[in-house]
Design a protein around this motif. Structure first.
Motif, PDB file in Angstrom:
ATOM      1  N   LEU A 230      -2.236 -11.998  -0.498  1.00 38.75           N
ATOM      2  CA  LEU A 230      -3.655 -12.217  -0.764  1.00 38.75           C
ATOM      3  C   LEU A 230      -4.431 -10.907  -0.688  1.00 38.75           C
ATOM      4  CD1 LEU A 230      -5.519 -14.589  -1.410  1.00 38.75           C
ATOM      5  CD2 LEU A 230      -5.962 -14.827   1.030  1.00 38.75           C
ATOM      6  N   ALA A 231      -4.140 -10.085   0.320  1.00 38.95           N
ATOM      7  CA  ALA A 231      -4.825  -8.801   0.445  1.00 38.95           C
ATOM      8  C   ALA A 231      -4.543  -7.899  -0.751  1.00 38.95           C
ATOM      9  CB  ALA A 231      -4.401  -8.105   1.736  1.00 38.95           C
TER      10      ALA A 231
ATOM     11  N   LEU B 164      -5.551  -1.485   9.953  1.00 30.18           N
ATOM     12  CA  LEU B 164      -4.190  -1.968  10.149  1.00 30.18           C
ATOM     13  C   LEU B 164      -3.202  -0.810  10.210  1.00 30.18           C
ATOM     14  CD1 LEU B 164      -2.091  -4.182  10.383  1.00 30.18           C
ATOM     15  CD2 LEU B 164      -2.202  -4.514   7.905  1.00 30.18           C
ATOM     16  N   ILE B 165      -3.420   0.219   9.404  1.00 30.76           N
ATOM     17  CA  ILE B 165      -2.537   1.387   9.436  1.00 30.76           C
ATOM     18  C   ILE B 165      -2.569   2.031  10.823  1.00 30.76           C
ATOM     19  CG2 ILE B 165      -2.256   3.747   8.567  1.00 30.76           C
ATOM     20  CD1 ILE B 165      -3.065   2.701   5.809  1.00 30.76           C
TER      21      ILE B 165
ATOM     22  N   ILE C 279       5.556  -6.412   7.560  1.00 28.29           N
ATOM     23  CA  ILE C 279       4.338  -5.766   7.066  1.00 28.29           C
ATOM     24  C   ILE C 279       4.630  -4.391   6.470  1.00 28.29           C
ATOM     25  CG2 ILE C 279       2.093  -4.829   7.774  1.00 28.29           C
ATOM     26  CD1 ILE C 279       1.989  -7.027   9.922  1.00 28.29           C
ATOM     27  N   CYS C 280       5.585  -3.669   7.072  1.00 33.86           N
ATOM     28  CA  CYS C 280       5.833  -2.276   6.689  1.00 33.86           C
ATOM     29  C   CYS C 280       6.752  -2.147   5.483  1.00 33.86           C
ATOM     30  CB  CYS C 280       6.395  -1.504   7.874  1.00 33.86           C
ATOM     31  SG  CYS C 280       5.195  -1.205   9.180  1.00 33.86           S
ATOM     32  N   THR C 281       6.531  -2.938   4.456  1.00 38.64           N
ATOM     33  CA  THR C 281       7.259  -2.743   3.207  1.00 38.64           C
ATOM     34  C   THR C 281       6.563  -1.633   2.413  1.00 38.64           C
ATOM     35  OG1 THR C 281       5.922  -4.436   2.099  1.00 38.64           O
ATOM     36  CG2 THR C 281       7.968  -5.150   3.120  1.00 38.64           C
TER      37      THR C 281
ATOM     38  N   ASP D  93      -0.290  -0.322  -1.169  1.00 31.42           N
ATOM     39  CA  ASP D  93      -1.520  -1.059  -1.487  1.00 31.42           C
ATOM     40  C   ASP D  93      -2.528  -0.934  -0.356  1.00 31.42           C
ATOM     41  OD1 ASP D  93      -0.427  -1.920  -3.872  1.00 31.42           O
ATOM     42  OD2 ASP D  93       0.255  -3.845  -3.067  1.00 31.42           O
ATOM     43  N   LEU D  94      -2.030  -0.992   0.879  1.00 25.82           N
ATOM     44  CA  LEU D  94      -2.896  -1.019   2.056  1.00 25.82           C
ATOM     45  C   LEU D  94      -3.760   0.233   2.156  1.00 25.82           C
ATOM     46  CD1 LEU D  94      -3.497  -2.778   4.592  1.00 25.82           C
ATOM     47  CD2 LEU D  94      -1.774  -1.423   5.800  1.00 25.82           C
ATOM     48  N   CYS D  95      -3.186   1.394   1.858  1.00 24.76           N
ATOM     49  CA  CYS D  95      -3.952   2.633   2.004  1.00 24.76           C
ATOM     50  C   CYS D  95      -5.088   2.739   1.001  1.00 24.76           C
ATOM     51  CB  CYS D  95      -3.024   3.847   1.913  1.00 24.76           C
ATOM     52  SG  CYS D  95      -2.330   4.154   0.273  1.00 24.76           S
ATOM     53  N   GLU D  96      -5.079   1.893  -0.033  1.00 28.85           N
ATOM     54  CA  GLU D  96      -6.159   1.887  -1.018  1.00 28.85           C
ATOM     55  C   GLU D  96      -7.227   0.840  -0.712  1.00 28.85           C
ATOM     56  OE1 GLU D  96      -6.501   4.031  -3.349  1.00 28.85           O
ATOM     57  OE2 GLU D  96      -4.544   5.002  -3.314  1.00 28.85           O
TER      58      GLU D  96
END
Length: 567
Positions: A138-139, A236-237, A209-211, A217-220
């Protein structure tokens, strides 16, 4: 209520929704079984599509999930009542995409509240793997989904009517709908990340989570300008950086490290989180030498930073972690440029500080006068067009200027940065303006440096960093202007206008559509989709609800709204 088939049920439910929003700590309705009622209504909407599409029943699952989330927001006792009433399974159904993205938003919000409490976490964790995978998906995809299903549809008549009514309470046209959709999409992404935080803070599902794909995607994920209360992806990072597995995964991605480095030299509210992440990675011997070549050149500019994000001696912390193995660095670090950078910070923070500690007050005053004369020479060279000569003079003045004269050094760094800009060297300009902003009191308050760094970031195509600095510059100008109606510089407004478009929350999704990179809405994992699986439901909804369902709703002023008003 679940036993009554009457079109006025939705009006009663909207009243309960309003009470839950305004009085979430009132125990009256939770004690009367409101959670059991909401569970029944959500299940009825999911399982009886004929009932859902009749009258205004389509609003009911949204309001029911919202009420659950509101009552469980601050009271653990209410959260326990909700869990006992079985709210988790129907919320999971909505989060999977059984209806649409608007219901997903309130479902992930409510589940995040339940996962926040120690006393209800285990009940949520019974569905851990599915929840974590769903929240990650979803994120990563919600912005694209909202754009494809709503914002990207320019024909207002083709948008689902109940979506429009929920977004604007029946008031406002296309622009208002798009603004609220942007706000809701940002919230959905941030709430999904918050749900992941609840597991990561307990060192659970870290491997999941760490895929590499999700971390990329998360860093953006930064929430956009409509979000100013959540650190989004970097939050989260930072949590993952407290875990060995998380640090190893993050250090293995050059793209994530580069994003953290850019954040550490920005005026973003979450700058301190970027610094924290880099310090944690550099403090771990297993990840230090994977990132030191990238991070050193950014962190040395922050060596004289005093306070940030409620922390003191930030520059000292950065210096300590960079120089922790300085004496034996040559046998470990094979990059000569990194070695020179570390030698520079050693000379500045150790050797020069020791020398100047013994200098008398009279000698410091003499140096102040000499530095002022050299700066004037540099200014003269600059104004007659001899930019290279001015740069040399400013460098000479910086070499002589005592470290304790922070204000004078900030001006010299800022002036030298202007020379770098005119000589088309944005990297050097960013470095000097960052140093000037670290020396300013409070940090990031030197207005000329903010504007110059905004220009330098623009030259490098870093729109978000440029926009943040420009907004801070405008804020500084407003504070300095004592007039009743302060004016914003026209050149700053042009920059804001340019960067607001480039940093639009849906810019990436829009680009994919333009470039024909996607032919359909992203698929939900494990074969379920938010569109294809419920195509009949979504198509049916587009033809119902001829009259809007209008309720009152307050709105909050956001940074983006202020920027757009100025524009």
């Amino acid at each position: 209520m679940p036993l009554i088939d009457d079109e006025e049920v939705v009006l009663v439910l909207s009243g309960l929704w309003n009470i839950a929003m305004t009085q979430p700590d009132d125990p009256e309705f939770p004690s009367l079984g409101i959670f059991d009622c909401m569970v029944s209504l959500i299940y009825k909407g999911i399982n009886d599509r004929a009932w859902l599409c009749r009258d205004q029943n389509v609003y009911i699952p949204y309001y029911a999930a919202h009420i659950i989330g509101s009552y469980t927001m601050t009271k653990v006792e209410f959260a326990e009542k909700g869990v006992a009433s079985g709210v988790i399974p129907p919320l999971l159904d909505l989060m999977r995409g059984e209806m649409s993205w608007v219901e997903q938003r309130v479902a992930v919000r409510a589940l995040g509240h339940l996962a926040s409490y120690e006393r209800t976490f285990e009940a949520v964790a019974n569905h851990e793997e599915e929840l974590v995978k769903s929240a990650m998906h979803l994120a990563s995809t919600c912005l694209e989904v909202v754009y494809n299903m709503f914002v990207g549809e320019k024909n207002e008549r083709k948008r689902l009517k109940y979506h429009k009514d929920l977004l604007t309470r029946g008031i406002g046209g296309l622009e208002m709908q798009n603004r609220k959709a942007e706000e809701w999409a940002s919230q959905m992404q941030c709430w999904s990340i918050h749900l992941l935080n609840c597991f990561a803070v307990k060192n659970r599902s870290i491997d999941l989570i760490c895929t590499p794909e999700f971390l990329k995607d998360l860093c953006e994920m930064w929430g956009g300008l409509v979000n100013h209360s959540s650190p989004a992806g970097v939050g989260l990072i930072r949590l993952l950086c407290y875990n060995k597995v998380g640090r190893t995964s993050i250090a293995g991605s050059e793209e994530i490290i580069e994003n953290l480095c850019k954040l550490s030299r920005s005026s973003d509210d979450w700058q301190y989180m970027g610094i924290d992440c880099l310090v944690l990675l550099l403090s771990d011997p297993n990840t230090r030498y994977k990132i030191i070549e990238i991070s050193t050149f950014h962190l040395i500019d922050l060596a004289e930073l005093r306070t940030l994000g409620g922390r003191s001696k930030v520059g000292e912390m950065i210096t300590k972690v960079l120089l922790c193995d300085f004496k034996r660095r040559k046998s470990i670090i094979n990059n000569s440029e990194v070695e020179r950078a570390l030698e520079e910070i050693w000379a500045l923070k150790v050797e020069r500080r020791k020398r100047e500690h013994m200098v008398s007050v009279e000698r410091i005053e003499e140096k102040r006068l000499l530095v002022s004369l050299i700066k004037q020479e540099g200014n003269h060279s600059f104004w007659i067009g001899k930019v290279e000569a001015a740069l040399v003079k400013y460098t000479e003045a910086l070499t002589l200027c005592p470290l304790g004269l922070r204000k004078e050094r900030a001006v010299l760094f800022s002036n030298r940065a202007q020379c770098h800009l005119l000589l088309s060297d944005p990297d050097a300009a960013i470095s000097d303006t960052t140093r000037a902003l670290c020396l300013s009191d409070p940090p990031n308050s030197h207005t000329k440096s903010l504007w110059r760094r905004s220009q330098a970031y623009d030259m490098k195509g870093l729109a978000k960093e440029s926009l943040m600095d420009c907004l801070m510059f405008v804020s500084g100008c407003m504070k300095l202007d004592t007039a009743e109606h302060a004016k914003i510089p026209h050149y700053a407004m042009r920059m804001i206008s340019k960067q607001v478009d480039a940093t639009w929350l849906f810019a990436a999704a829009q680009s994919k559509i333009i470039n024909n990179d996607v032919d359909k809405v992203p698929q939900w994992h494990e074969g379920t989709t938010m569109t294809s699986g419920n195509k009949g439901f979504m198509t049916g909804l587009s033809t119902i609800l001829e009259e809007p369902f209008i309720t009152k709703d307050g709105s909050t002023r956001r940074k983006l709204e202020r920027a757009r008003q100025r524009k």
